[in-house]
Design a protein around this motif. Structure first.
Motif, PDB file in Angstrom:
ATOM      1  N   PRO A 161       0.980  -1.058  -0.418  1.00 37.51           N
ATOM      2  CA  PRO A 161      -0.342  -0.262  -0.090  1.00 37.51           C
ATOM      3  C   PRO A 161       0.995   1.482   0.169  1.00 37.51           C
ATOM      4  O   PRO A 161       1.777   0.846   0.321  1.00 37.51           O
ATOM      5  N   ARG A 165      -1.826   5.559   2.329  1.00 33.02           N
ATOM      6  CA  ARG A 165      -2.778   4.969   2.573  1.00 33.02           C
ATOM      7  C   ARG A 165      -2.635   3.317   4.074  1.00 33.02           C
ATOM      8  O   ARG A 165      -3.633   2.899   4.266  1.00 33.02           O
ATOM      9  N   TYR A 166      -1.711   4.060   4.183  1.00 34.32           N
ATOM     10  CA  TYR A 166      -1.154   2.320   5.220  1.00 34.32           C
ATOM     11  C   TYR A 166      -1.235   3.604   6.343  1.00 34.32           C
ATOM     12  O   TYR A 166      -2.076   3.108   7.295  1.00 34.32           O
ATOM     13  N   ASP A 168      -3.616   5.578   6.628  1.00 30.52           N
ATOM     14  CA  ASP A 168      -5.263   5.500   6.978  1.00 30.52           C
ATOM     15  C   ASP A 168      -5.918   4.238   7.490  1.00 30.52           C
ATOM     16  O   ASP A 168      -7.011   4.647   7.941  1.00 30.52           O
ATOM     17  N   ASN A 169      -4.874   3.446   7.345  1.00 33.82           N
ATOM     18  CA  ASN A 169      -5.139   2.505   7.869  1.00 33.82           C
ATOM     19  C   ASN A 169      -4.871   1.871   9.520  1.00 33.82           C
ATOM     20  O   ASN A 169      -4.570   1.333  10.172  1.00 33.82           O
TER      21      ASN A 169
END
Length: 283
Positions: A161, A165-166, A168-169
């Motif tokens: 990712p 995105r990382y 966001d997780n």
């Protein structure tokens, strides 16, 4: 020794004693859930680090008021181990998620990990506001479990990712779930009445802590095959720049909180400061 040095030393000593008292509670707690906390994975250093973090984040609290935040953090670590190191199929991860969410809503637990969650749920239920705040606690639990599932899929499929995105997780870290548990149990009236606002602040701090944790545990994660931001094709300088921006954004959100609930704001700032200092030495 000057008076201010004496006072500072006293406060440091008191906080360390508070962490030690909380550690005794967690060790007793771990013994109650057979098989959930193997010594190899949950040694003294882990418990000490956890209780020191929470004691220094809220040094004004006694051990009884820190009981839920410590136990919630320990429970998150247990779930993280089950997902990262025990589950071998997506269905096992999904089943764990279903069982945890069901127990959060009131179902009878059927395993050590859900029994621990049920005990945490029931302790929170001793607070009169929990009936009105249960939904936000349950929703963050769902976000945490989804984040852990996403991370499990990335690892199993060797996905890479993006850094954004990382980040966001970051719910996979679980610190926001821990914060909400703590505030429901001990926060002042303003904080409980504005928990949705604090939810957003906590999730921003969580993004910073997500990257900080990876920076501190890169070698261990690499040896264990765990997901780590530094294994995604980004270097330390890029991650450090992202962390600096996340910290600035978190402070922009914490500042207004301090006007209404100084201790809630201090708790969030201390989480950032303590974690950064602890990682600098232990990483």
């Amino acid at each position: 020794m000057r008076d201010d040095e004496l006072e500072q030393a006293f406060e440091l000593g008191r906080t360390c004693a508070l962490a030690a008292e909380c550690g005794r509670d967690l060790r007793r707690c771990a013994q109650m859930y057979t098989g959930l906390f193997p010594v190899a994975a949950f040694g003294a250093d882990l418990v000490n680090g956890l209780t020191l973090s929470n004691a220094f984040s809220a040094p004004w609290a006694g051990a009884a008021r820190l009981k839920v935040v410590n136990r919630a953090a320990l429970w998150v670590m247990a779930v993280d181990r089950l997902v990262d190191h025990t589950a071998t199929t997506r269905e096992q991860v999904n089943r764990l998620t279903r069982e945890c969410l069901s127990v959060a809503e009131g179902a009878v637990p059927r395993s050590a990990v859900t029994r621990f969650l049920a005990d945490l749920r029931d302790e929170l239920a001793t607070v009169k506001e929990f009936d009105d705040l249960r939904w936000i606690w349950r929703d963050q639990l769902a976000k945490m479990l989804l984040g852990m599932t996403t991370a499990w899929v990335w690892r199993e499929t060797h996905a890479l990712p993006t850094l954004a995105r990382y980040v966001d997780n970051a719910d996979s870290r679980g610190s926001c779930f821990v914060d909400l548990s703590h505030w429901i149990y001990t926060a002042d009236d303003w904080a409980k009445a504005h928990l949705e606002q604090l939810w957003g602040v906590s999730r921003q701090v969580q993004r910073y802590l997500h990257l900080l944790g990876d920076m501190a545990t890169y070698r261990r994660d690499l040896s264990w095959g765990d997901l780590n931001v530094l294994a995604l094709g980004v270097d330390r300088a890029e991650v450090a720049a992202a962390m600096a921006e996340l910290e600035r954004e978190a402070e922009d959100l914490i500042g207004p909180v301090a006007e209404h609930s100084p201790r809630t704001a201090a708790y969030l700032r201390r989480q950032i400061g303590f974690s950064a200092g602890f990682a600098d030495i232990s990483g």
